[in-house]
Design an enzyme around this catalytic site. Structure first.
Site, PDB file in Angstrom:
ATOM      1  N   CYS A  86      -0.198   6.010  10.059  1.00 44.63           N
ATOM      2  CA  CYS A  86       0.997   5.282  10.498  1.00 44.63           C
ATOM      3  C   CYS A  86       0.616   4.038  11.287  1.00 44.63           C
ATOM      4  O   CYS A  86      -0.202   4.094  12.201  1.00 44.63           O
ATOM      5  CB  CYS A  86       1.871   6.185  11.364  1.00 44.63           C
ATOM      6  SG  CYS A  86       2.633   7.542  10.468  1.00 44.63           S
ATOM      7  N   CYS A 130       6.721  -6.673   6.772  1.00 45.15           N
ATOM      8  CA  CYS A 130       7.824  -6.135   7.559  1.00 45.15           C
ATOM      9  C   CYS A 130       8.312  -7.210   8.521  1.00 45.15           C
ATOM     10  O   CYS A 130       7.500  -7.961   9.076  1.00 45.15           O
ATOM     11  CB  CYS A 130       7.383  -4.895   8.337  1.00 45.15           C
ATOM     12  SG  CYS A 130       8.709  -4.106   9.289  1.00 45.15           S
ATOM     13  N   CYS A 164       1.869  -2.451  15.376  1.00 47.40           N
ATOM     14  CA  CYS A 164       1.842  -2.076  13.970  1.00 47.40           C
ATOM     15  C   CYS A 164       1.258  -3.212  13.142  1.00 47.40           C
ATOM     16  O   CYS A 164       1.726  -4.356  13.218  1.00 47.40           O
ATOM     17  CB  CYS A 164       3.259  -1.751  13.493  1.00 47.40           C
ATOM     18  SG  CYS A 164       3.398  -1.417  11.724  1.00 47.40           S
ATOM     19  N   GLU A 181       0.826  -1.188   0.000  1.00 47.77           N
ATOM     20  CA  GLU A 181       0.000   0.000   0.000  1.00 47.77           C
ATOM     21  C   GLU A 181       0.872   1.254   0.000  1.00 47.77           C
ATOM     22  O   GLU A 181       2.008   1.236   0.477  1.00 47.77           O
ATOM     23  CB  GLU A 181      -0.923   0.012   1.233  1.00 47.77           C
ATOM     24  CG  GLU A 181      -1.963  -1.086   1.201  1.00 47.77           C
ATOM     25  CD  GLU A 181      -2.863  -1.112   2.424  1.00 47.77           C
ATOM     26  OE1 GLU A 181      -4.041  -1.492   2.271  1.00 47.77           O
ATOM     27  OE2 GLU A 181      -2.390  -0.763   3.523  1.00 47.77           O
ATOM     28  N   CYS A 186       3.413   8.598   1.055  1.00 45.29           N
ATOM     29  CA  CYS A 186       3.985   7.625   1.987  1.00 45.29           C
ATOM     30  C   CYS A 186       4.196   6.333   1.209  1.00 45.29           C
ATOM     31  O   CYS A 186       3.227   5.715   0.746  1.00 45.29           O
ATOM     32  CB  CYS A 186       3.033   7.419   3.161  1.00 45.29           C
ATOM     33  SG  CYS A 186       3.601   6.212   4.371  1.00 45.29           S
ATOM     34  N   CYS A 192       6.932  -5.301  15.341  1.00 46.58           N
ATOM     35  CA  CYS A 192       6.423  -4.389  16.365  1.00 46.58           C
ATOM     36  C   CYS A 192       4.948  -4.713  16.612  1.00 46.58           C
ATOM     37  O   CYS A 192       4.144  -4.663  15.678  1.00 46.58           O
ATOM     38  CB  CYS A 192       6.602  -2.942  15.935  1.00 46.58           C
ATOM     39  SG  CYS A 192       8.332  -2.496  15.623  1.00 46.58           S
TER      40      CYS A 192
END
Length: 387
Positions: free
Chosen positions: A376, A139, A146, A119, A132, A143
């Site tokens: 975010c 990833c 997230c 995205e 962005c 975390c």
């Protein structure tokens, strides 16, 4: 084509493992944006086309955002039939897009050549347009607050896949997708590597993409390096390597806790490089480049928003000097299934007050795109709603 899923065994609790290396996968076809100008000219000759045609094609792609061969009337018919498709293979195919009610923020879901989904988020602000971008499919930093981190890592994105997000965004802007233009020739002015992935874990391709962003046309997009922000959770060796690149990008450290006890839990890479090591590397970036560093700090209710943590953060930053850093607290954005939420407004205000009282320049980050899961920490490349 079904989305490609990570092939990494999870921890016993079901969370993906901390992962620094991309799984071995077939790479996307070579693209114009993967190559510097000399390599483009050499490739043109390999394809039986005069070398200078590579410069013409580069101008179409980077300057005009044109990818359709039939619009490239300065190229001979033979080159349009073979040379253009070879040099500009399709990298991103739009699955769908979501828009905020005011039309000033758009989240794109892209399908890559192997079915992987990523995205990117396009945002209009007064006087600037920010994109962005994603740098990895998923990833590996794990975390827990997230959405991308909880998806695990599928693979690194290529340089051209990163660059093409910007070129595609420029095409949307030119077509009026962000509404009435503020001036002729509007394009993306700012790029933030705060989409899917840890940029410094895909170091070589990300740095090459930054060079494409900042090289003058027709080599690249001709953007200012100062308008490119690279964010990391704290890969210390890569931060030091970045400082030596002589590219004056804006550097952002996603810290989220000033103490190792908490940061070990919410930023797993902290078990490799501790808080003080990450802050030291960020300060070294400032010393080498002269560019002020941003500290990103997601405020999580009853987790990291205590007043004493604001005091400790200010103390640690001031210990390295004054004027080198700026803190951006960010209200935590909700993600599906998360047990955590944003801090109460009064707690948020007190946290910011204490940082400022400690002499730290502090600005609360604008959380654009929350209602379309485009803020975010919310990017998860969910294929639901696929067209």
């Amino acid at each position: 084509m079904s989305p490609v899923q990570p092939q990494v065994a999870p921890e016993p609790a079901g969370r993906p493992l901390l992962q620094f290396k991309s799984p071995r996968r077939k790479q996307p076809p070579a693209h114009l944006a993967d190559l510097d100008m000399d390599a483009r000219a050499a490739r043109a000759e390999e394809l039986g086309v005069q070398a200078y045609r590579a410069k013409q094609l580069s101008m179409h792609y980077f300057e005009r955002g044109i990818v359709e061969p039939e619009q490239m009337t300065d190229l001979p018919a033979g080159a349009r039939e073979q040379f253009v498709p070879e040099m500009l293979p399709t990298l991103l195919t739009k699955v769908h897009e979501l828009r905020t009610d005011d039309g000033r923020t758009i989240k794109f879901l892209w399908r890559l050549f192997d079915g992987a989904l990523v995205e990117s988020v396009l945002m209009r602000y007064p006087g600037r347009i920010t994109l962005c971008v994603s740098s990895q499919c998923g990833c590996g930093m794990n975390c827990p607050f997230c959405a991308t981190g909880q998806a695990g890592l599928t693979r690194n994105m290529s340089t051209a896949e990163i660059v093409d997000q910007v070129v595609q965004a420029n095409r949307v802007i030119a077509a009026g997708g962000l509404g009435p233009a503020e001036h002729d020739g509007e394009k993306v002015t700012n790029i933030v590597f705060m989409g899917m992935g840890e940029p410094l874990a895909n170091y070589k391709r990300v740095i090459t993409a930054v060079r494409r962003f900042t090289e003058e046309a027709p080599s690249g997009l001709g953007m200012s390096a100062r308008h490119v922000t690279l964010s990391t959770v704290g890969l210390v060796p890569a931060i030091r390597k970045l400082a030596a690149e002589d590219i004056p990008v804006t550097f952002a450290l996603s810290l989220h806790a000033p103490d190792d006890e908490l940061r070990d839990k919410i930023i797993p890479v902290n078990t490799r490089w501790k808080v003080d090591e990450a802050i030291d590397a960020a300060h070294e970036y400032f010393e080498i480049t002269g560019r002020r560093v941003s500290i990103e700090y997601a405020l999580i209710k009853d987790m990291n928003d205590h007043g004493w943590r604001a005091d400790l953060l200010a103390k640690k930053l001031n210990a390295r000097g004054r004027g080198w850093v700026h803190v951006n607290p960010i209200p935590l954005n909700p993600t599906p299934g998360s047990i955590w939420t944003a801090s109460d407004p009064r707690v948020e205000e007190e946290f910011i007050r204490r940082l400022r009282a400690g002499g730290i320049p502090t600005t609360l980050r604008d959380t654009r795109g929350r209602e379309i899961d485009g803020a975010c920490g919310q990017l998860a490349a969910d294929p639901r709603g696929e067209e």
